[in-house]
Scaffold this active site. Structure first.
Site, short mmCIF file in Angstrom:
data_model
loop_
_atom_site.label_atom_id
_atom_site.label_comp_id
_atom_site.label_asym_id
_atom_site.label_seq_id
_atom_site.Cartn_x
_atom_site.Cartn_y
_atom_site.Cartn_z
N CYS A 68 11.33 -5.42 8.28
CA CYS A 68 11.03 -3.99 8.28
C CYS A 68 9.54 -3.74 8.46
CB CYS A 68 11.55 -3.39 6.98
SG CYS A 68 10.89 -1.76 6.55
N CYS A 71 7.88 -1.37 5.96
CA CYS A 71 7.74 -2.02 4.65
C CYS A 71 6.47 -2.85 4.60
CB CYS A 71 8.91 -2.96 4.37
SG CYS A 71 10.49 -2.12 4.23
#
Ligand code: ZN
Length: 144
Positions: A68, A71
């Site tokens: 991600c 993230c």
């Protein structure tokens, strides 16, 4: 009267009782003698989840995954928040790939997701990454 806080140790999961005014003195765990309050996020897993969401000091959980991008760009902000909030809030990261059951149990639909726990219960949740100031303001709004 002095307020006493019950706080789980990030290393051994043992609960320690600390007077509120000692929070700034780098308190040590009664069981493993390591630092109770970290200035960096620690890893939450299915093994320590139940122990770590307990206690009087809130736990802010960052649910993330290695694939991600958002993230990863949020990670330095989360680390900065951990430095600023030492003694007020504990910060932890949950790898949603390595802990799929727990991520499912928490009903994670998108990442990054932030979940705030206090005394064993979820008290607030936000999806998406924040700039540091917005993160701190959101937490202030939750009484952190
Ligand atoms: Zn300990």
């Amino acid at each position: 009267m002095t307020a006493t806080l019950v706080i789980p140790c990030p290393h051994c999961n043992g609960l320690s009782r600390l007077p509120a005014e000692r929070l700034g003195d780098s308190p040590k765990c009664g069981r493993c003698k390591q630092d109770m309050l970290l200035s960096r996020p620690f890893d939450l897993t299915e093994a320590n989840y139940a122990a770590q969401i307990k206690g009087d000091l809130p736990l802010l959980l960052d649910v993330w995954a290695d694939w991600c991008g958002p993230c990863k760009s949020f990670a330095p902000t989360f680390e900065q928040a951990a430095r600023q909030l030492t003694g007020r809030c504990r910060l932890a990261k949950l790898d949603s790939e390595a802990n799929r059951n727990l991520a499912g149990q928490l009903g994670i639909r998108s990442i990054p997701s932030l979940i705030l726990f206090k005394n064993g219960r979820e008290v607030a949740r936000q999806a998406g990454a924040f700039p540091l100031q917005s993160l701190l303001e959101w937490l202030r709004g939750q009484g952190v």
